[in-house]
Design a protein around this motif. Structure first.
Motif, PDB file in Angstrom:
ATOM      1  N   ALA A  52      -1.458  -7.948   2.480  1.00  0.00           N
ATOM      2  CA  ALA A  52      -0.235  -8.365   1.784  1.00  0.00           C
ATOM      3  C   ALA A  52      -0.031  -9.868   1.821  1.00  0.00           C
ATOM      4  O   ALA A  52       0.380 -10.477   0.827  1.00  0.00           O
ATOM      5  N   THR A  87      -0.753   2.317   1.290  1.00  0.00           N
ATOM      6  CA  THR A  87       0.237   1.492   1.984  1.00  0.00           C
ATOM      7  C   THR A  87      -0.400   0.730   3.140  1.00  0.00           C
ATOM      8  O   THR A  87      -0.135  -0.466   3.335  1.00  0.00           O
ATOM      9  N   TYR A 115      -2.620  -2.011   1.609  1.00  0.00           N
ATOM     10  CA  TYR A 115      -1.843  -3.117   1.055  1.00  0.00           C
ATOM     11  C   TYR A 115      -1.249  -3.972   2.167  1.00  0.00           C
ATOM     12  O   TYR A 115      -1.244  -5.207   2.092  1.00  0.00           O
ATOM     13  N   GLN A 145      10.985  -3.678   3.645  1.00  0.00           N
ATOM     14  CA  GLN A 145       9.859  -3.712   2.711  1.00  0.00           C
ATOM     15  C   GLN A 145       9.359  -2.305   2.435  1.00  0.00           C
ATOM     16  O   GLN A 145       9.060  -1.948   1.290  1.00  0.00           O
ATOM     17  N   PHE A 165       2.691  -0.460  -6.302  1.00  0.00           N
ATOM     18  CA  PHE A 165       3.269   0.844  -5.991  1.00  0.00           C
ATOM     19  C   PHE A 165       3.766   1.568  -7.238  1.00  0.00           C
ATOM     20  O   PHE A 165       3.730   2.802  -7.290  1.00  0.00           O
ATOM     21  N   THR A 209      11.668  -0.488   0.083  1.00  0.00           N
ATOM     22  CA  THR A 209      11.508  -0.982  -1.291  1.00  0.00           C
ATOM     23  C   THR A 209      10.222  -0.466  -1.915  1.00  0.00           C
ATOM     24  O   THR A 209      10.211  -0.027  -3.068  1.00  0.00           O
ATOM     25  N   TRP A 210       9.121  -0.501  -1.161  1.00  0.00           N
ATOM     26  CA  TRP A 210       7.848   0.009  -1.682  1.00  0.00           C
ATOM     27  C   TRP A 210       7.960   1.486  -2.038  1.00  0.00           C
ATOM     28  O   TRP A 210       7.453   1.924  -3.076  1.00  0.00           O
ATOM     29  N   ALA A 267       3.608  -6.342  -4.741  1.00  0.00           N
ATOM     30  CA  ALA A 267       3.863  -5.004  -4.211  1.00  0.00           C
ATOM     31  C   ALA A 267       4.496  -4.074  -5.251  1.00  0.00           C
ATOM     32  O   ALA A 267       4.060  -2.921  -5.398  1.00  0.00           O
ATOM     33  N   PRO A 268       5.532  -4.505  -6.007  1.00  0.00           N
ATOM     34  CA  PRO A 268       6.084  -3.614  -7.027  1.00  0.00           C
ATOM     35  C   PRO A 268       5.040  -3.178  -8.051  1.00  0.00           C
ATOM     36  O   PRO A 268       5.016  -2.002  -8.454  1.00  0.00           O
TER      37      PRO A 268
END
Length: 416
Positions: free
Chosen positions: A18, A11, A14, A274, A32, A277-278, A28-29
């Protein structure tokens, strides 16, 4: 412990790159989900433990995102010069479910039609997180980006009543107490909006009064907004309504009253949201993707691919007939309807309400649709946005390049 350490380090890594990755095919989806799958398959994260975590994290994420997406929407502005997203929501979404049901009836002939309609409705909502490279890309004109932003922000909330309706029909067909399931479904669909509208409207009024008297500040407004979303969910559950619908309607009512006066509503999704969601995508990859892949059949794969390549594109094309959208724009909108968290979470929501025979298969279809969509839309987002941007630039003065003077939902622009 080692698995969580790796998650934290990934994380951090990233987050540090990002911004640069927004112009690449790596989203990102994708990252992860992949990390979750690898850590689960290597045993560094327990699939069972991740599934236990997934449910509360997924529900919290869905409640907050439904509320905030709705609260960002200016309903008055939506009625002005928003013909594209309105058509896609009111015509394209039902058409996607209808066309998807016909496709499902061919591929899943042993399923009752209510169950086929249910999985079609679960596959219909789109996720802006998976198409962020498009909706934030300055190469794409503002009006198309606005249309996709508004559509993806509202279609999951609009699809949910249909999902609950078809879930009730599916449960009624497979159980002896079918009447009770239909009553349960009716209460879920009717009471949720009533509770949400009441709490959202009152909450917005209280916020404005507090701001006018100087008894709150932007820091505390955010805490209040999150608590209001949770209250709408829990209050609806207490009276037998659906908490997710309540959170969505509460957001609409809150946003209509506040009218942009709560800055937190617009900032959270692009910042702390964010991380939420991650985390949900990571848990999805660790808890559900390995098993879903193991149960993927050719019929499931065909249904998913047809949903991505045929069902939505056709539904969106039909919904925009008679508008000023160019054929290339209809195709572009049709393709960029990525399936994301809402698809997986809605499947998790209804899987326990229906028979295991269909529930498990629906969950496998939904989860496989999410990772396949994350891969395909992630790879195609940046290059397709660049290509579409160049094509619309060559078109000169056209509907796509018209100046946008009002927007029902903020459109985030990436700064390269």
């Amino acid at each position: 412990m080692m698995g969580f350490l790796i998650v934290c380090m990934v994380t951090v890594a990233y987050a540090m790159i990002a911004q640069r990755l927004t112009t690449s095919v790596l989203t990102a989806p994708m990252v992860f989900i992949f990390v979750g799958v690898i850590l689960s398959m290597t045993g560094l994260l327990s699939e069972h433990d991740m599934e236990v975590l997934l449910h509360p994290v997924a529900e919290i994420a869905l409640v907050i995102l439904l509320f905030l997406d709705a609260a960002q929407t200016d309903l008055a502005a939506l009625r002005k010069r928003h013909v594209w997203p309105v058509r896609m929501l009111l015509i394209g979404l039902p058409a996607s479910i209808a066309i998807g049901s016909l496709v499902g009836a061919v591929l899943l002939p042993a399923w009752p039609f209510a169950a086929i309609a249910l999985i079609s409705a679960i596959l219909a909502p789109t996720d802006a997180a998976l198409g962020q490279a498009v909706v934030t890309n300055p190469n794409v004109p503002m009006r198309p980006r606005r249309a996709l932003t508004v559509e993806s922000g509202l279609n999951d909330g609009l699809a949910l009543p249909l999902i609950l309706f078809f879930a009730s029909l599916t449960a009624a067909e497979s159980t002896a107490d079918g009447g009770e399931w239909l009553v349960f479904g009716a209460k879920q669909i009717l009471l949720g909006p009533l509770v949400g509208a009441l709490l959202g409207g009152v909450g917005g009024w209280i916020l404005l009064r507090a701001k006018a008297h100087g008894t709150t500040s932007e820091i505390y407004e955010g805490v209040g907004a999150l608590a209001l979303a949770g209250a709408a969910y829990l209050a609806a559950v207490q009276v037998g309504g659906n908490g997710f619908i309540s959170a969505f309607v509460a957001g609409l009512a809150f946003g209509s009253v506040v009218k942009g006066a709560c800055k937190f509503v617009f900032e959270f999704t692009e910042s702390e949201g964010q991380l939420l969601t991650w985390a949900a995508f990571l848990l999805l990859g660790a808890a559900l993707v390995p098993e879903a892949i193991a149960h993927l059949t050719w019929q499931m794969l065909a249904l998913i691919l047809l949903s991505l390549f045929v069902v939505r594109p056709l539904a969106i094309w039909l919904s925009l007939l008679g508008t000023d959208a160019a054929p290339i724009t209809r195709l572009f909108f049709g393709w960029f309807g990525p399936r994301g968290l809402a698809t997986a979470l809605f499947a998790l929501l209804v899987v326990e309400q229906i028979s295991h025979e269909f529930g498990a298969q629906m969950l496998h279809i939904a989860v496989n649709a999410v990772w396949i969509s994350a891969l395909l839309h992630g790879i195609s987002a940046a290059p397709a946005a660049k290509w579409y941007g160049s094509k619309t630039a060559d078109m000169g003065d056209c509907a796509e390049t018209q100046k946008v003077d009002v927007t029902a939902k903020p459109v985030i622009t990436r700064h390269d």
